[in-house]
Structures are given as C-alpha cells and as structure tokens.
Design an enzyme around this catalytic site. Structure first.
Site, PDB file in Angstrom:
ATOM      1  N   ASP A  74       0.881  -1.165   0.000  1.00  0.00           N
ATOM      2  CA  ASP A  74       0.000   0.000   0.000  1.00  0.00           C
ATOM      3  C   ASP A  74       0.927   1.226   0.000  1.00  0.00           C
ATOM      4  O   ASP A  74       2.092   1.131   0.397  1.00  0.00           O
ATOM      5  CB  ASP A  74      -0.873  -0.031   1.257  1.00  0.00           C
ATOM      6  CG  ASP A  74      -1.674   1.230   1.409  1.00  0.00           C
ATOM      7  OD1 ASP A  74      -2.347   1.629   0.439  1.00  0.00           O
ATOM      8  OD2 ASP A  74      -1.609   1.848   2.491  1.00  0.00           O
TER       9      ASP A  74
ATOM     10  N   ASP B  93      -0.166   5.115   0.704  1.00  0.00           N
ATOM     11  CA  ASP B  93      -0.458   6.127   1.733  1.00  0.00           C
ATOM     12  C   ASP B  93      -0.388   5.522   3.133  1.00  0.00           C
ATOM     13  O   ASP B  93      -1.157   4.616   3.450  1.00  0.00           O
ATOM     14  CB  ASP B  93      -1.880   6.697   1.540  1.00  0.00           C
ATOM     15  CG  ASP B  93      -2.062   7.387   0.192  1.00  0.00           C
ATOM     16  OD1 ASP B  93      -1.241   8.238  -0.149  1.00  0.00           O
ATOM     17  OD2 ASP B  93      -3.037   7.073  -0.512  1.00  0.00           O
TER      18      ASP B  93
ATOM     19  N   GLY C  98      -7.519   3.415   2.969  1.00  0.00           N
ATOM     20  CA  GLY C  98      -7.711   2.366   1.962  1.00  0.00           C
ATOM     21  C   GLY C  98      -9.023   2.463   1.193  1.00  0.00           C
ATOM     22  O   GLY C  98      -9.271   1.681   0.281  1.00  0.00           O
TER      23      GLY C  98
ATOM     24  N   ARG D 297     -12.195   7.716  -2.661  1.00  0.00           N
ATOM     25  CA  ARG D 297     -12.519   9.112  -2.329  1.00  0.00           C
ATOM     26  C   ARG D 297     -14.016   9.288  -2.027  1.00  0.00           C
ATOM     27  O   ARG D 297     -14.388   9.897  -1.028  1.00  0.00           O
ATOM     28  CB  ARG D 297     -12.102  10.008  -3.503  1.00  0.00           C
ATOM     29  CG  ARG D 297     -11.893  11.451  -3.134  1.00  0.00           C
ATOM     30  CD  ARG D 297     -11.383  12.220  -4.353  1.00  0.00           C
ATOM     31  NE  ARG D 297     -10.164  11.636  -4.898  1.00  0.00           N
ATOM     32  CZ  ARG D 297      -9.710  11.853  -6.142  1.00  0.00           C
ATOM     33  NH1 ARG D 297     -10.382  12.651  -6.957  1.00  0.00           N
ATOM     34  NH2 ARG D 297      -8.590  11.286  -6.558  1.00  0.00           N
TER      35      ARG D 297
ATOM     36  N   SER E 266      -5.607   4.752  -4.349  1.00  0.00           N
ATOM     37  CA  SER E 266      -5.523   6.177  -4.721  1.00  0.00           C
ATOM     38  C   SER E 266      -5.372   6.398  -6.216  1.00  0.00           C
ATOM     39  O   SER E 266      -4.607   5.711  -6.885  1.00  0.00           O
ATOM     40  CB  SER E 266      -4.342   6.820  -3.996  1.00  0.00           C
ATOM     41  OG  SER E 266      -4.176   8.143  -4.464  1.00  0.00           O
ATOM     42  N   ARG E 267      -6.099   7.421  -6.705  1.00  0.00           N
ATOM     43  CA  ARG E 267      -5.928   7.831  -8.097  1.00  0.00           C
ATOM     44  C   ARG E 267      -4.770   8.807  -8.220  1.00  0.00           C
ATOM     45  O   ARG E 267      -4.421   9.237  -9.316  1.00  0.00           O
ATOM     46  CB  ARG E 267      -7.238   8.431  -8.629  1.00  0.00           C
ATOM     47  CG  ARG E 267      -8.247   7.336  -8.961  1.00  0.00           C
ATOM     48  CD  ARG E 267      -9.487   7.899  -9.613  1.00  0.00           C
ATOM     49  NE  ARG E 267     -10.512   8.152  -8.609  1.00  0.00           N
ATOM     50  CZ  ARG E 267     -11.479   9.056  -8.738  1.00  0.00           C
ATOM     51  NH1 ARG E 267     -11.546   9.809  -9.803  1.00  0.00           N
ATOM     52  NH2 ARG E 267     -12.371   9.190  -7.794  1.00  0.00           N
ATOM     53  N   ASN E 268      -4.172   9.180  -7.079  1.00  0.00           N
ATOM     54  CA  ASN E 268      -3.005  10.077  -7.093  1.00  0.00           C
ATOM     55  C   ASN E 268      -1.691   9.312  -6.929  1.00  0.00           C
ATOM     56  O   ASN E 268      -0.629   9.930  -6.784  1.00  0.00           O
ATOM     57  CB  ASN E 268      -3.122  11.100  -5.952  1.00  0.00           C
ATOM     58  CG  ASN E 268      -4.256  12.083  -6.188  1.00  0.00           C
ATOM     59  OD1 ASN E 268      -4.252  12.822  -7.170  1.00  0.00           O
ATOM     60  ND2 ASN E 268      -5.244  12.085  -5.304  1.00  0.00           N
TER      61      ASN E 268
ATOM     62  N   ASP F 164      -1.455  -0.349   6.071  1.00  0.00           N
ATOM     63  CA  ASP F 164      -1.752   0.364   7.322  1.00  0.00           C
ATOM     64  C   ASP F 164      -3.263   0.460   7.564  1.00  0.00           C
ATOM     65  O   ASP F 164      -3.673   1.026   8.578  1.00  0.00           O
ATOM     66  CB  ASP F 164      -1.174   1.789   7.294  1.00  0.00           C
ATOM     67  CG  ASP F 164      -1.951   2.689   6.357  1.00  0.00           C
ATOM     68  OD1 ASP F 164      -2.239   2.254   5.221  1.00  0.00           O
ATOM     69  OD2 ASP F 164      -2.299   3.818   6.765  1.00  0.00           O
TER      70      ASP F 164
HETATM   71  C1  G6P Z   1      -5.769   5.492  -0.240  1.00  0.00           C
HETATM   72  C2  G6P Z   1      -5.984   6.201   1.086  1.00  0.00           C
HETATM   73  C3  G6P Z   1      -7.440   6.581   1.261  1.00  0.00           C
HETATM   74  C4  G6P Z   1      -7.903   7.398   0.060  1.00  0.00           C
HETATM   75  C5  G6P Z   1      -7.774   6.553  -1.200  1.00  0.00           C
HETATM   76  C6  G6P Z   1      -8.201   7.308  -2.450  1.00  0.00           C
HETATM   77  O1  G6P Z   1      -6.294   4.222  -0.168  1.00  0.00           O
HETATM   78  O2  G6P Z   1      -5.597   5.374   2.159  1.00  0.00           O
HETATM   79  O3  G6P Z   1      -7.581   7.320   2.452  1.00  0.00           O
HETATM   80  O4  G6P Z   1      -9.233   7.815   0.221  1.00  0.00           O
HETATM   81  O5  G6P Z   1      -6.397   6.178  -1.339  1.00  0.00           O
HETATM   82  O6  G6P Z   1      -7.291   8.327  -2.662  1.00  0.00           O
HETATM   83  P1  G6P Z   1      -7.352   9.444  -3.779  1.00  0.00           P
HETATM   84  O7  G6P Z   1      -5.951   9.989  -3.802  1.00  0.00           O
HETATM   85  O8  G6P Z   1      -7.720   8.781  -5.083  1.00  0.00           O
HETATM   86  O9  G6P Z   1      -8.374  10.427  -3.338  1.00  0.00           O
HETATM   87 MG    MG Z   2      -2.760   3.192   3.473  1.00  0.00          MG
END
Ligand code: G6P
Ligand code: MG
Length: 212
Positions: free
Chosen positions: A8, A10, A45, A48, A116-118, A170
């Site tokens: 993972d 973040d 995890g 959004r 995450s899309r980032n 996490d």
């Molecule tokens: C990860 C983080 C989440 C977050 C998700 C989407 O899994 O742990 O807290 O909401 O990514 O992230 P984004 O960057 O696409 O909003």
């Molecule tokens: Mg995480």
C-alpha cells in the site's frame, strides 16, 4: 513460498495519510461535521467517494445531490493535491528505500497496491516511480478495499498467483482485502493495532526479518 510483495502507498511508504487527514478535516469544518482520528482511520484504503460518504454520516444539513457530492470530493482532492505538490524525494525514508532495494536484491517482485488515483503523481514526486515492477492503483479498479480487486490486479500485473503474494498495509480495510485475495498480510501503523494480519510490524525494514 512468497515471491512478491505488494505495498500500500499512503501510510506505508509515504505519510500522505496526514495530508488526507488535513484535506478531509477542512471539508468537515466547512460542513460543520465532527471529524477526528477514529473517523480518519475508517478512511484508510477507502475510495474518495466512499470516504466522503463516511464523513457525511455526521452531516446534519439537507440531503446532497450526486453533483454536490462530486464537487465536495473534487474540492477535497484539490486541497490534498496542494499538499502533495510540496513533496520531494526526502519524504521517503532511507529505511523504506533500503528495504525496497534489499527485497529486489533477494529476488522478490514488488508492486504498489493502492486505492488512490493520485498514486503515480505521488511516486513521481518522491522519485519512487521506477522502483516497482508493477503499479496497481485507483485508476485500474472498480471497487476499493476491502474488495481484493486492487491486489488481485497487482498479482496479475506481476504475473504471479495470489497465494505467492504478501500485502503490506496500514488500513484495516487493506488487510481484509489482502486476506480476501488469499494473500499473506503484514500490518503496520493503525492496522497493526487490530491484530488481524499474519504479522504486525512497526517499521517497514522489519519486513527483511520476515522475507528472508
Ligand atoms: C488510499 C488512502 C485513502 C484514500 C484513497 C483514495 O487508499 O488510504 O484514504 O481515500 O487512497 O485516494 P485518492 O488519492 O484517489 O483520493
Ligand atoms: Mg494506506
């Protein structure tokens, strides 16, 4: 036998979870919603929009339309991206970099498995984009954790069976996703407090004692 490690992002390799917290807190304050660490831990995890829906459980105002919710999720992401923009390679610890390269040296394949899309934007900012054999993230899934999709896709990208993969997470939702995929699991941070994974660690480098 484990051949592959799926990380993972973040809250495991980088502490962008603190930026998610700041950005969601700003939205919560704007809407007059109570927000604290225990609500934040439920967002780990989770996609959004699913995060927004969890946040809105505490919203006392009128029911929001899909367009209004979309606008809030976009605003949260704008706040979050402003914080990500300041990240540099110094945001990845030597211990994380050394652990990744030692795992490669030991012959393990390594992948990202993030909702995450980032993810790619972050990996570029911290100069980790080339460290992985595969990247599975929020852009290639329909369902976020606890659904196993992001990890199953990572295993497919690595061309490895799921039962040869170990997930490092996490998020409680991430450990559940790893188990649902039939993978071994290692919990760090918040997830380690739940004692639901095969192993609990407090530092990424402790993986080197598990994956010999
Ligand atoms: C990860 C983080 C989440 C977050 C998700 C989407 O899994 O742990 O807290 O909401 O990514 O992230 P984004 O960057 O696409 O909003
Ligand atoms: Mg995480």
């Amino acid at each position: 036998m484990i051949t592959s490690v799926i990380f993972d992002l973040d809250g495991v390799l980088v502490f962008t979870d603190k930026y998610h917290y700041i950005a969601w807190k700003k939205i919560a304050d704007e809407l007059g919603i109570h927000f604290d660490e225990s609500i934040n831990n439920r967002l780990r995890g989770v996609s959004r929009m699913d995060c927004l829906n969890i946040l809105l459980e505490g919203y006392k105002g009128k029911v929001l339309s899909d367009d209004e919710k979309e606008a809030l999720a976009t605003r949260k992401n704008d706040y979050y991206r402003e914080l990500l923009a300041g990240m540099t390679p110094a945001d990845v610890s030597d211990s994380v970099r050394d652990t990744l390269s030692e795992l490669k040296k030991r012959g393990y394949l390594i992948s990202i498995g993030s909702s995450s899309r980032n993810a790619k934007f972050i990996l570029d900012k911290v100069a980790l984009a080339d460290a992985f054999d595969a990247i599975s993230d929020g852009n290639n899934i329909d369902h976020s954790k606890p659904n196993p999709e992001v990890f199953v896709k990572a295993a497919n990208f690595l061309n490895q069976p799921c039962n040869r993969c170990l997930v490092v997470e996490d998020a409680k939702a991430g450990i559940s996703a790893g188990k649902a995929a039939g993978m071994a699991t290692v919990a760090i941070g918040d997830a380690a407090k739940c004692h639901i994974a095969d192993h609990n660690i407090s530092e990424v480098s402790e993986l080197l004692g598990i994956l010999l």
